[in-house]
Every structure is written in C-alpha cells, then in structure tokens.
Design a protein around this motif. Structure first.
Motif, short mmCIF file in Angstrom:
data_model
loop_
_atom_site.label_atom_id
_atom_site.label_comp_id
_atom_site.label_asym_id
_atom_site.label_seq_id
_atom_site.Cartn_x
_atom_site.Cartn_y
_atom_site.Cartn_z
N VAL A 30 0.78 -1.24 0.00
CA VAL A 30 0.00 0.00 0.00
C VAL A 30 0.81 1.29 0.00
O VAL A 30 0.31 2.31 -0.49
N GLU A 31 2.01 1.30 0.55
CA GLU A 31 2.72 2.58 0.73
C GLU A 31 2.90 3.32 -0.58
O GLU A 31 3.32 2.76 -1.58
N GLY A 32 2.52 4.60 -0.57
CA GLY A 32 2.64 5.45 -1.75
C GLY A 32 1.44 5.36 -2.69
O GLY A 32 1.40 6.06 -3.69
N ARG A 33 0.48 4.54 -2.35
CA ARG A 33 -0.69 4.36 -3.21
C ARG A 33 -1.91 5.04 -2.62
O ARG A 33 -1.99 5.29 -1.42
N THR A 34 -2.88 5.34 -3.47
CA THR A 34 -4.21 5.76 -3.06
C THR A 34 -5.17 4.71 -3.60
O THR A 34 -5.20 4.45 -4.80
N ILE A 35 -5.91 4.08 -2.69
CA ILE A 35 -6.75 2.94 -3.05
C ILE A 35 -8.20 3.25 -2.70
O ILE A 35 -8.49 3.74 -1.61
N THR A 36 -9.09 2.93 -3.62
CA THR A 36 -10.52 3.08 -3.40
C THR A 36 -11.10 1.71 -3.05
O THR A 36 -10.77 0.71 -3.68
N PHE A 37 -11.97 1.69 -2.03
CA PHE A 37 -12.60 0.46 -1.56
C PHE A 37 -14.10 0.51 -1.80
O PHE A 37 -14.73 1.55 -1.65
N LEU A 38 -14.66 -0.63 -2.14
CA LEU A 38 -16.09 -0.79 -2.33
C LEU A 38 -16.68 -1.43 -1.09
O LEU A 38 -16.21 -2.48 -0.64
N TYR A 39 -17.71 -0.80 -0.54
CA TYR A 39 -18.43 -1.30 0.63
C TYR A 39 -19.72 -1.97 0.19
O TYR A 39 -20.22 -1.71 -0.91
#
Length: 128
Positions: A30-39
C-alpha cells in the motif's frame, strides 16, 4: 480412504492457503498508493497510504481524516485523529486486490479494493 483424503486436501487447500497479510506485506503493497474500496451497498471510500504508516481517509461524502495504521493480533488497525477507537481489519491479498474484513464487532463488514481506480481524495471538511 485415500480418495477421500485427497478430495479433502483439494477442497481444503484454498481456505488453508489464504493467510492474512502481515504488516510488512501490507506496507509493501500500500505505501505510496491511493486505493478506493467498495463497501456493501455500493458506497466507496478512498485512502492514501503515506510514509511512516500514516494514512488519509476520504469517505464518499468528502469527509477526510488523518491517521496511522499498525499491526495487532493478526489484524491491520487504523487509528484516526480525533477518534480513539481503532478500526481493525483482517486483510487478504487476492488476485483482484485486497479484501478486508472488519473485525471490531459482528456482523463483519467486508470491503474490496477497486482495481484500476485512481480516485483522488476529496476533502470538503478536513477534520484533522
């Protein structure tokens, strides 16, 4: 008897093989990333993973919070500024990305990394 044993091994293997990510694996991913999560229900949230295990979370409504993450009892936990209660997740890396199970209290919420997304953080009211 051998056939039954082999059959049990084949069907049990995927469940046994899937171990949650440890802190080192999670940090590397994950480091350095922007992650979108689906709920469940279709809502989303986006988190930027900064250096030194710092994070910035943005809800679908544009509420942003700074925080930190750490490993605890096999979970990856997040503590956000102005919220003393940690949010802990059991995180698995799967072929389509991360799958995380909220472990603080049942019923357990399951979220999924949305692949090929580069949603920016939207902060209408930066709370920290």
């Amino acid at each position: 008897m051998l056939k039954i044993l082999l059959c049990l091994m084949v069907f049990a293997s995927p469940a046994l093989a899937q171990e949650p990510m440890n802190a080192t694996q999670f940090e590397t991913y994950v480091e350095g990333r922007t992650i979108t999560f689906l709920y469940p229900g279709g809502s989303t949230g986006t988190e930027s993973y900064l250096t030194n295990r710092r994070v910035m979370w943005s809800s679908q409504e544009g509420i942003c919070l700074y925080g930190v993450w750490y490993a605890s009892k096999g979970d990856i936990c997040f503590r956000y500024d102005h919220d003393p209660i940690p949010k802990c997740w059991r995180v698995y890396l799967e072929p389509d990305g991360m799958r995380s199970i909220f472990t603080n209290n049942p019923p357990y919420t399951e979220i999924y990394e949305m692949r090929d997304r580069t949603d920016p953080l939207i902060c209408h009211d930066l709370n920290s």
